[in-house]
Design a protein around this motif. Sequence first.
Motif, short mmCIF file in Angstrom:
data_model
loop_
_atom_site.label_atom_id
_atom_site.label_comp_id
_atom_site.label_asym_id
_atom_site.label_seq_id
_atom_site.Cartn_x
_atom_site.Cartn_y
_atom_site.Cartn_z
N TYR A 178 0.85 -1.19 0.00
CA TYR A 178 0.00 0.00 0.00
C TYR A 178 0.88 1.24 0.00
CZ TYR A 178 0.87 -0.10 5.05
OH TYR A 178 1.46 -0.13 6.30
N LEU A 179 0.28 2.39 -0.26
CA LEU A 179 0.99 3.66 -0.27
C LEU A 179 0.61 4.47 0.96
CD1 LEU A 179 0.52 4.60 -4.03
CD2 LEU A 179 2.57 3.69 -2.95
N HIS A 180 1.60 5.09 1.60
CA HIS A 180 1.37 5.94 2.77
C HIS A 180 1.77 7.36 2.42
CE1 HIS A 180 2.59 7.68 6.74
NE2 HIS A 180 1.37 7.27 7.00
N GLU A 206 4.94 7.02 0.11
CA GLU A 206 5.99 6.02 0.25
C GLU A 206 5.34 4.64 0.23
OE1 GLU A 206 8.06 6.60 3.93
OE2 GLU A 206 6.41 5.84 5.13
N LYS A 207 6.09 3.66 -0.28
CA LYS A 207 5.60 2.29 -0.34
C LYS A 207 5.77 1.62 1.00
CE LYS A 207 7.87 1.28 -4.29
NZ LYS A 207 8.37 0.43 -5.37
N ARG A 208 4.73 0.93 1.44
CA ARG A 208 4.79 0.14 2.66
C ARG A 208 4.14 -1.21 2.39
NH1 ARG A 208 3.55 3.97 7.94
NH2 ARG A 208 5.28 5.40 7.61
#
Length: 103
Positions: A36-38, A47-49
Amino acid sequence: DKKCPFTGDVAIRGRLLRGIVNNMKMKRTLTIRRDYLHYIKKYNRFEKRHKNISAHVSPAILDVGKGDTVLVGQCRPLSKTVRFNVLKVIATAAADKKKFTKF
């Protein structure tokens, strides 16, 4: 299998999630990865998480492999880390090879 949502005594309630199979080294359990993206407000960017979720695989679910996209449903705690059950395989890794992915 007593932990099977189809033949056992486990009820599916709560969330239904989809993810990609990451690990199948445990007995009747697999790990799925959810990307998911944060959003970071200060930098106005994402940012990718990711999160890893352990899920029980019933013997009734056949041919699940690494890289497959699966649908998991929330249930009661089955062990220390397992709170989800695999309900169905949405797409296999071989069929998904040429498709565009989010990342």
